[in-house]
Design a protein around this motif. Structure first.
Motif, PDB file in Angstrom:
ATOM      1  N   SER A  42       0.831  -1.348   0.178  1.00  0.00           N
ATOM      2  CA  SER A  42       0.019  -0.149  -0.126  1.00  0.00           C
ATOM      3  C   SER A  42       0.924   1.282  -0.051  1.00  0.00           C
ATOM      4  O   SER A  42       1.883   1.291   0.814  1.00  0.00           O
ATOM      5  N   GLY A  43       0.482   2.164  -0.785  1.00  0.00           N
ATOM      6  CA  GLY A  43       1.548   3.432  -0.915  1.00  0.00           C
ATOM      7  C   GLY A  43       2.467   3.529  -1.673  1.00  0.00           C
ATOM      8  O   GLY A  43       3.356   4.235  -1.721  1.00  0.00           O
ATOM      9  N   LYS A  46       1.436   2.012  -7.128  1.00  0.00           N
ATOM     10  CA  LYS A  46       0.619   1.346  -8.149  1.00  0.00           C
ATOM     11  C   LYS A  46      -0.452   2.215  -8.915  1.00  0.00           C
ATOM     12  O   LYS A  46      -0.352   2.148 -10.084  1.00  0.00           O
ATOM     13  N   THR A  48      -0.872   5.249  -8.954  1.00  0.00           N
ATOM     14  CA  THR A  48      -0.551   6.248  -9.653  1.00  0.00           C
ATOM     15  C   THR A  48       0.090   6.137 -11.074  1.00  0.00           C
ATOM     16  O   THR A  48      -0.049   6.592 -11.730  1.00  0.00           O
TER      17      THR A  48
HETATM   18  N1  LIG Z   1      -3.245  13.374  -4.928  1.00  0.00           N
HETATM   19  C1  LIG Z   1      -2.151  13.152  -4.113  1.00  0.00           C
HETATM   20  N2  LIG Z   1      -1.496  14.017  -3.496  1.00  0.00           N
HETATM   21  C2  LIG Z   1      -0.479  13.729  -2.469  1.00  0.00           C
HETATM   22  N3  LIG Z   1      -0.115  12.280  -2.399  1.00  0.00           N
HETATM   23  C3  LIG Z   1      -0.665  11.425  -3.145  1.00  0.00           C
HETATM   24  C4  LIG Z   1      -1.735  11.507  -3.910  1.00  0.00           C
HETATM   25  N4  LIG Z   1      -1.838  10.532  -4.567  1.00  0.00           N
HETATM   26  C5  LIG Z   1      -1.006   9.515  -4.158  1.00  0.00           C
HETATM   27  N5  LIG Z   1      -0.178  10.100  -3.251  1.00  0.00           N
HETATM   28  C6  LIG Z   1       1.023   9.523  -2.466  1.00  0.00           C
HETATM   29  O1  LIG Z   1       1.722   8.616  -3.482  1.00  0.00           O
HETATM   30  C7  LIG Z   1       2.004   7.352  -3.013  1.00  0.00           C
HETATM   31  C8  LIG Z   1       1.632   6.247  -3.900  1.00  0.00           C
HETATM   32  O2  LIG Z   1       0.375   6.380  -3.979  1.00  0.00           O
HETATM   33  P1  LIG Z   1      -0.639   5.367  -4.678  1.00  0.00           P
HETATM   34  O3  LIG Z   1      -2.051   5.712  -4.360  1.00  0.00           O
HETATM   35  O4  LIG Z   1      -0.144   5.217  -6.025  1.00  0.00           O
HETATM   36  O5  LIG Z   1      -0.119   3.910  -3.775  1.00  0.00           O
HETATM   37  P2  LIG Z   1      -0.788   2.258  -4.227  1.00  0.00           P
HETATM   38  O6  LIG Z   1       0.632   1.511  -4.412  1.00  0.00           O
HETATM   39  O7  LIG Z   1      -1.755   2.393  -5.194  1.00  0.00           O
HETATM   40  O8  LIG Z   1      -1.487   2.234  -2.809  1.00  0.00           O
HETATM   41  P3  LIG Z   1      -2.704   1.303  -2.337  1.00  0.00           P
HETATM   42  O9  LIG Z   1      -2.364  -0.078  -2.694  1.00  0.00           O
HETATM   43  O10 LIG Z   1      -2.839   1.618  -0.838  1.00  0.00           O
HETATM   44  O11 LIG Z   1      -3.995   1.697  -3.083  1.00  0.00           O
HETATM   45  C9  LIG Z   1       1.660   7.474  -1.497  1.00  0.00           C
HETATM   46  O12 LIG Z   1       2.739   7.659  -0.610  1.00  0.00           O
HETATM   47  C10 LIG Z   1       0.558   8.539  -1.513  1.00  0.00           C
HETATM   48  O13 LIG Z   1       0.354   8.851  -0.195  1.00  0.00           O
END
Ligand SMILES: Nc1ncnc2c1ncn2[C@@H]1O[C@H](COP(=O)(O)OP(=O)(O)OP(=O)(O)O)[C@@H](O)[C@H]1O
Length: 220
Positions: A42-43, A46, A48
């Protein structure tokens, strides 16, 4: 032949003390017809990565090339057209239009296109086992049925690339299996590329390629 390439893709959110480098210099090549899964904690970045590859978000720097077109060089209108023609999106939240029926929701992406293939719409509804619900509204369906409608909508234009963010996250194991089989059938039949985020290592086993992300970096 790569259908999608990313070159030095970087995404930075926020500024100064709130700065987060969500993606760090990502270079990827995904071939036509491949089933690719993206895994990571998580975070890790992915969603993004998926949103940027699908043209829903812009990178801070770097390029995305889809079918030899650099999408960074397109304006929003051109990007939206490219999405409509080449890309299908499936998210965990179904984003169905509440006032439209099942059939109308599935047909939504065909509006303003030359794609008026009602036979395929009927075929999709059959495959998705929702023909008997075609005049129902989303609120009259179960979660699994709503997700199947969302998948029908993503497939209706026979997109070259299907981006899916945990598409089976809210489904029971049986429906999950059905949904995955359907996606794989469509992938084979139309030589589509599927790029899917999943936490489920059982799904990852079926992938042609696994992309692992850690803190915004690709780990091979
Ligand atoms: N709009 C935003 N503004 C600021 N930070 C963001 C934003 N979107 C994502 N982040 C940050 O960017 C990083 C990557 O987030 P992302 O949502 O891509 O992760 P993920 O791997 O998809 O997580 P999950 O499995 O929890 O959905 C994280 O640290 C998140 O807090």
């Amino acid at each position: 032949m790569p259908i999608l390439k990313t070159q030095s893709l970087t995404k930075i959110y926020g500024k100064d003390e709130t700065e987060v480098k969500a993606l760090n210099n990502i270079n990827l090549e995904i071939n036509k017809g491949e089933f690719v899964v993206i895994v990571g904690k998580s975070g890790s970045g992915k969603s993004t990565l998926l949103h940027i590859m699908a043209g829903l978000e812009t990178p801070t720097s770097g390029d995305i090339i889809i079918d030899n077109i650099n999408i960074s060089s397109l304006d929003e209108k051109q990007r939206s057209l490219l999405r409509k023609e080449k890309i299908g999106l499936i998210f965990q939240s179904y984003n169905l239009i509440p006032v439209l029926t099942v059939e109308e929701n599935i047909k939504l992406p065909t509006i303003n296109t030359n794609n008026k293939d009602d036979i395929y719409v009927n075929e999709l509804m059959e495959l998705l086992s929702i023909t008997d619900r075609k005049t129902h509204l989303p609120s009259q369906l179960s979660g699994g049925q709503q997700q199947r409608v969302a998948i029908g909508r993503a497939l209706v234009n026979k997109p070259a690339i299907i981006f899916a963010d945990e598409p089976t996250g809210n489904l029971d194991t049986k429906t999950e299996g059905e949904v995955l089989n359907l996606l794989k059938e469509s992938q084979k039949k139309y030589n589509q590329t599927i790029i899917m985020i999943t936490h489920n290592m059982e799904i990852a086993k079926y992938a042609d390629k696994i992309i692992k992300i850690e803190d915004g970096f690709i780990r091979e």
